[in-house]
Design a protein around this motif. Structure first.
Motif, PDB file in Angstrom:
ATOM      1  N   VAL A 108      -1.439 -10.758   7.837  1.00 16.36           N
ATOM      2  CA  VAL A 108      -2.613 -10.953   8.675  1.00 16.36           C
ATOM      3  C   VAL A 108      -3.632  -9.859   8.404  1.00 16.36           C
ATOM      4  O   VAL A 108      -3.345  -8.861   7.750  1.00 16.36           O
ATOM      5  CB  VAL A 108      -2.245 -10.938  10.169  1.00 16.36           C
ATOM      6  N   SER A 109      -4.835 -10.064   8.918  1.00 18.60           N
ATOM      7  CA  SER A 109      -5.921  -9.130   8.621  1.00 18.60           C
ATOM      8  C   SER A 109      -5.713  -7.805   9.339  1.00 18.60           C
ATOM      9  O   SER A 109      -4.946  -7.697  10.279  1.00 18.60           O
ATOM     10  CB  SER A 109      -7.249  -9.720   9.062  1.00 18.60           C
ATOM     11  N   VAL A 110      -6.469  -6.827   8.905  1.00 16.38           N
ATOM     12  CA  VAL A 110      -6.370  -5.503   9.503  1.00 16.38           C
ATOM     13  C   VAL A 110      -6.776  -5.534  10.972  1.00 16.38           C
ATOM     14  O   VAL A 110      -6.254  -4.801  11.783  1.00 16.38           O
ATOM     15  CB  VAL A 110      -7.241  -4.501   8.708  1.00 16.38           C
ATOM     16  N   ASP A 111      -7.719  -6.430  11.319  1.00 16.45           N
ATOM     17  CA  ASP A 111      -8.149  -6.487  12.713  1.00 16.45           C
ATOM     18  C   ASP A 111      -7.000  -6.914  13.621  1.00 16.45           C
ATOM     19  O   ASP A 111      -6.846  -6.435  14.723  1.00 16.45           O
ATOM     20  CB  ASP A 111      -9.285  -7.501  12.883  1.00 16.45           C
ATOM     21  N   ALA A 112      -6.202  -7.846  13.121  1.00 17.82           N
ATOM     22  CA  ALA A 112      -5.143  -8.380  13.956  1.00 17.82           C
ATOM     23  C   ALA A 112      -3.892  -7.518  13.925  1.00 17.82           C
ATOM     24  O   ALA A 112      -3.129  -7.491  14.866  1.00 17.82           O
ATOM     25  CB  ALA A 112      -4.801  -9.788  13.504  1.00 17.82           C
ATOM     26  N   ILE A 124     -15.244   6.919   9.471  1.00 18.86           N
ATOM     27  CA  ILE A 124     -13.986   7.252   8.794  1.00 18.86           C
ATOM     28  C   ILE A 124     -12.839   6.455   9.420  1.00 18.86           C
ATOM     29  O   ILE A 124     -11.969   5.935   8.712  1.00 18.86           O
ATOM     30  CB  ILE A 124     -13.752   8.778   8.823  1.00 18.86           C
ATOM     31  N   GLU A 125     -12.887   6.301  10.735  1.00 17.39           N
ATOM     32  CA  GLU A 125     -11.869   5.452  11.386  1.00 17.39           C
ATOM     33  C   GLU A 125     -11.993   4.010  10.885  1.00 17.39           C
ATOM     34  O   GLU A 125     -10.990   3.322  10.676  1.00 17.39           O
ATOM     35  CB  GLU A 125     -12.033   5.499  12.907  1.00 17.39           C
ATOM     36  N   TYR A 126     -13.218   3.585  10.691  1.00 15.39           N
ATOM     37  CA  TYR A 126     -13.454   2.231  10.167  1.00 15.39           C
ATOM     38  C   TYR A 126     -12.861   2.103   8.762  1.00 15.39           C
ATOM     39  O   TYR A 126     -12.162   1.140   8.449  1.00 15.39           O
ATOM     40  CB  TYR A 126     -14.959   1.975  10.163  1.00 15.39           C
ATOM     41  N   LEU A 127     -13.142   3.111   7.914  1.00 19.42           N
ATOM     42  CA  LEU A 127     -12.623   3.075   6.542  1.00 19.42           C
ATOM     43  C   LEU A 127     -11.106   3.115   6.528  1.00 19.42           C
ATOM     44  O   LEU A 127     -10.465   2.498   5.664  1.00 19.42           O
ATOM     45  CB  LEU A 127     -13.181   4.255   5.739  1.00 19.42           C
ATOM     46  N   LEU A 128     -10.533   3.847   7.472  1.00 18.30           N
ATOM     47  CA  LEU A 128      -9.071   3.974   7.512  1.00 18.30           C
ATOM     48  C   LEU A 128      -8.417   2.787   8.214  1.00 18.30           C
ATOM     49  O   LEU A 128      -7.193   2.687   8.263  1.00 18.30           O
ATOM     50  CB  LEU A 128      -8.674   5.271   8.214  1.00 18.30           C
ATOM     51  N   GLY A 129      -9.232   1.894   8.759  1.00 17.92           N
ATOM     52  CA  GLY A 129      -8.690   0.686   9.383  1.00 17.92           C
ATOM     53  C   GLY A 129      -8.060   0.942  10.737  1.00 17.92           C
ATOM     54  O   GLY A 129      -7.162   0.198  11.138  1.00 17.92           O
ATOM     55  N   VAL A 150     -15.387  -3.298  14.984  1.00 12.62           N
ATOM     56  CA  VAL A 150     -15.334  -3.506  13.537  1.00 12.62           C
ATOM     57  C   VAL A 150     -16.381  -4.495  13.039  1.00 12.62           C
ATOM     58  O   VAL A 150     -17.027  -4.269  12.023  1.00 12.62           O
ATOM     59  CB  VAL A 150     -13.908  -3.967  13.123  1.00 12.62           C
ATOM     60  N   GLU A 151     -16.588  -5.570  13.795  1.00 11.75           N
ATOM     61  CA  GLU A 151     -17.418  -6.653  13.256  1.00 11.75           C
ATOM     62  C   GLU A 151     -18.847  -6.211  12.965  1.00 11.75           C
ATOM     63  O   GLU A 151     -19.411  -6.550  11.926  1.00 11.75           O
ATOM     64  CB  GLU A 151     -17.417  -7.854  14.191  1.00 11.75           C
ATOM     65  N   ASP A 168      -3.164  15.201   9.637  1.00 15.62           N
ATOM     66  CA  ASP A 168      -2.912  13.990  10.439  1.00 15.62           C
ATOM     67  C   ASP A 168      -3.634  12.762   9.868  1.00 15.62           C
ATOM     68  O   ASP A 168      -3.310  11.626  10.224  1.00 15.62           O
ATOM     69  CB  ASP A 168      -3.315  14.219  11.905  1.00 15.62           C
ATOM     70  N   ALA A 169      -4.589  12.998   8.985  1.00 12.83           N
ATOM     71  CA  ALA A 169      -5.317  11.850   8.405  1.00 12.83           C
ATOM     72  C   ALA A 169      -4.632  11.336   7.137  1.00 12.83           C
ATOM     73  O   ALA A 169      -4.887  10.211   6.713  1.00 12.83           O
ATOM     74  CB  ALA A 169      -6.753  12.248   8.083  1.00 12.83           C
ATOM     75  N   VAL A 170      -3.749  12.176   6.541  1.00 16.34           N
ATOM     76  CA  VAL A 170      -3.150  11.796   5.259  1.00 16.34           C
ATOM     77  C   VAL A 170      -2.320  10.521   5.392  1.00 16.34           C
ATOM     78  O   VAL A 170      -2.438   9.598   4.582  1.00 16.34           O
ATOM     79  CB  VAL A 170      -2.296  12.956   4.689  1.00 16.34           C
ATOM     80  N   ALA A 171      -1.507  10.452   6.452  1.00 18.01           N
ATOM     81  CA  ALA A 171      -0.639   9.277   6.612  1.00 18.01           C
ATOM     82  C   ALA A 171      -1.477   8.014   6.796  1.00 18.01           C
ATOM     83  O   ALA A 171      -1.199   6.971   6.206  1.00 18.01           O
ATOM     84  CB  ALA A 171       0.283   9.474   7.809  1.00 18.01           C
ATOM     85  N   ARG A 172      -2.542   8.133   7.595  1.00 20.98           N
ATOM     86  CA  ARG A 172      -3.403   6.960   7.815  1.00 20.98           C
ATOM     87  C   ARG A 172      -4.107   6.570   6.520  1.00 20.98           C
ATOM     88  O   ARG A 172      -4.259   5.393   6.209  1.00 20.98           O
ATOM     89  CB  ARG A 172      -4.430   7.261   8.913  1.00 20.98           C
ATOM     90  N   PHE A 173      -4.529   7.595   5.776  1.00 21.96           N
ATOM     91  CA  PHE A 173      -5.198   7.331   4.494  1.00 21.96           C
ATOM     92  C   PHE A 173      -4.247   6.595   3.553  1.00 21.96           C
ATOM     93  O   PHE A 173      -4.618   5.602   2.915  1.00 21.96           O
ATOM     94  CB  PHE A 173      -5.651   8.657   3.866  1.00 21.96           C
ATOM     95  N   GLU A 174      -3.024   7.079   3.478  1.00 21.52           N
ATOM     96  CA  GLU A 174      -2.070   6.471   2.530  1.00 21.52           C
ATOM     97  C   GLU A 174      -1.707   5.043   2.957  1.00 21.52           C
ATOM     98  O   GLU A 174      -1.553   4.163   2.111  1.00 21.52           O
ATOM     99  CB  GLU A 174      -0.832   7.358   2.402  1.00 21.52           C
ATOM    100  N   THR A 175      -1.580   4.839   4.283  1.00 20.87           N
ATOM    101  CA  THR A 175      -1.298   3.476   4.758  1.00 20.87           C
ATOM    102  C   THR A 175      -2.398   2.529   4.325  1.00 20.87           C
ATOM    103  O   THR A 175      -2.154   1.407   3.884  1.00 20.87           O
ATOM    104  CB  THR A 175      -1.199   3.471   6.304  1.00 20.87           C
ATOM    105  N   ARG A 176      -3.620   3.000   4.437  1.00 24.25           N
ATOM    106  CA  ARG A 176      -4.759   2.124   4.128  1.00 24.25           C
ATOM    107  C   ARG A 176      -4.977   1.991   2.610  1.00 24.25           C
ATOM    108  O   ARG A 176      -5.107   0.893   2.085  1.00 24.25           O
ATOM    109  CB  ARG A 176      -6.004   2.695   4.815  1.00 24.25           C
ATOM    110  N   TYR A 177      -5.008   3.123   1.911  1.00 29.39           N
ATOM    111  CA  TYR A 177      -5.458   3.079   0.511  1.00 29.39           C
ATOM    112  C   TYR A 177      -4.329   2.819  -0.482  1.00 29.39           C
ATOM    113  O   TYR A 177      -4.550   2.167  -1.497  1.00 29.39           O
ATOM    114  CB  TYR A 177      -6.215   4.365   0.144  1.00 29.39           C
ATOM    115  N   LEU A 178      -3.143   3.332  -0.213  1.00 28.86           N
ATOM    116  CA  LEU A 178      -2.061   3.099  -1.183  1.00 28.86           C
ATOM    117  C   LEU A 178      -1.504   1.680  -1.084  1.00 28.86           C
ATOM    118  O   LEU A 178      -0.803   1.228  -1.979  1.00 28.86           O
ATOM    119  CB  LEU A 178      -0.927   4.115  -0.986  1.00 28.86           C
ATOM    120  N   SER A 179      -1.840   0.970  -0.008  1.00 36.43           N
ATOM    121  CA  SER A 179      -1.321  -0.389   0.131  1.00 36.43           C
ATOM    122  C   SER A 179      -2.265  -1.420  -0.475  1.00 36.43           C
ATOM    123  O   SER A 179      -2.043  -2.609  -0.371  1.00 36.43           O
ATOM    124  CB  SER A 179      -1.085  -0.718   1.607  1.00 36.43           C
TER     125      SER A 179
END
Lengths: 165, 217
Positions: free
Chosen positions: A67-71, B13-18, B25-26, B61-72
């Motif tokens: 699912v999307s990141v939003d969900a 940055i929170e937006y970029l990190l998801g 977001v929209e 504390d941002a590294v884990a979020r960064f890796e979740t977002r970018y390494l995936s």
């Protein structure tokens, strides 16, 4: 615009952001062919509207594996261990970087090399000096470097895809 | 757009990190595509975020979020690889003037006129020995914010070079688009250089074709 669309679909954790960006652009081109011009909203907003439709269709389609990141913000759409970290791929990327650097103008090439050469911890001072040497504000230098980097990324992605084909 | 409409860096940055709440977001999604100024700022912040990660300067504390977002994400991993590669570039060589006769020019430039409809004339470019890059200067390019160029080997119909984000330069010959590629990527044959313009709205339209016969000295 394509880069922005790829970024959008990637942030939405779509499986193939490039394909979805291309699909969006194809639909926009088709509309332009049919209508000649888009008058009901500004062009950028129209691109977003089409991209959002493509994304919503993607969510409903079989392509979607997650699912999307939003969900579901905690879930990635691909494993972190896909095979793009191999030495061969890295070599191809470095080779592509070299070729794409060669396509830049001399001034852009020099700027991007110098921009990223700042030693750790002294980046801000290094870039202030670079901007001053070029008679630019640090912000203008940053925007210029960002644009060059964007072009390099697009060129590298194109080259790597071409070499992998 | 007014400056006070711009969201804070932390929010972007929170937006970029998801990790931004979905109700926020929209609007940012739309601006990331439709708002030029915002899109550039977002790219700058993302570059900085990735650079801080690859140089070990990203907050713990941002590294884990960064890796979740970018390494995936394949796109994210590619951005990290490019950021690492940019830092490994050798320093720009000091500009030492070379005696003219000591070596061939690194870049061999050649101006090209568009093909006339129905005319059979093809320009011949003789590339000097030792040249590293060939630059074609395309004239009569209309007035577009950006251009796309496709170079095709006419003997095989194979595309040997393509660029989707070129800009015109103003000079004595008016606006020109420059195409620079490695001399080693060329063969002694005839190429078609197809120039298309990309309008501000992103639509692409053909402008001119520039046939050229390449011969090596």
């Amino acid at each position: 615009m394509r880069r922005r669309l790829v970024g959008y679909f990637d942030r939405k954790r779509c499986i193939a952001p490039d394909d979805l960006a291309d699909e969006t652009l194809t639909r926009i081109a088709r509309t332009l062919d049919e209508r000649g011009v888009i008058t009901d909203m500004p062009p950028g907003r129209y691109c977003y509207t089409v991209a959002r439709f493509v994304f919503l269709e993607y969510l409903r389609s079989d392509q979607r594996r997650q699912v999307s990141v939003d969900a579901d913000p905690g879930v990635g759409h691909e494993g972190a261990t896909s095979g793009d970290e191999t030495p061969g791929r890295r070599d191809r990327l470095l080779d592509a970087l070299e070729r794409c650097m060669a396509e830049l103008t001399g001034a852009d090439r020099e700027l991007i090399v110098e921009y990223y050469r700042g030693a750790r911890g002294s980046t801000i001072e290094h870039r202030k000096r670079l901007a001053a040497e070029r008679g630019m504000t640090p912000n203008a230098l940053m925007i210029r470097a960002c644009r060059i980097r964007g072009r390099l990324e697009a060129c590298i992605n194109h080259r790597v895809a071409e070499d992998g084909a | 757009m007014a400056r006070d409409d711009q969201p804070e860096d932390e929010m972007l940055i929170e937006y970029l990190l998801g990790v931004l709440p979905s109700d926020a977001v929209e609007q940012l999604d739309e601006r990331s595509i439709a708002d030029d100024e915002f899109a550039v700022r977002l790219s700058e912040l993302e570059n900085d975020l990735i650079d801080r990660y690859v140089t070990g300067r990203l907050e713990k504390d941002a590294v884990a979020r960064f890796e979740t977002r970018y390494l995936s994400s394949a796109v994210g991993r590619r951005k990290i690889q490019i950021a690492e590669a940019l830092r490994s570039l050798p320093p720009a060589e000091p500009r030492v003037p070379q005696p003219r006769e000591a070596r061939a020019p690194l870049i061999f430039s050649f101006g090209l006129l568009p093909a006339m409809r129905g005319a059979g004339h093809i320009a011949t470019m003789v590339v000097p020995r030792g040249v590293e890059h060939v630059r074609w200067t395309l004239t009569d390019v209309d007035d577009c914010p950006r251009y796309t160029v496709v170079v095709t080997d006419l003997s095989t119909d194979r595309v040997i070079w393509q660029h989707d984000d070129l800009r015109a330069e103003a000079g004595a010959e008016g606006r020109t688009v420059q195409v620079t590629l490695l001399a080693t990527s060329l063969e002694p044959c005839t190429y078609a250089i197809e120039l298309s313009g990309i309008s501000a709205s992103g639509s692409v339209g053909p402008i001119n074709s520039y046939p050229v016969r390449v011969v090596f000295e």
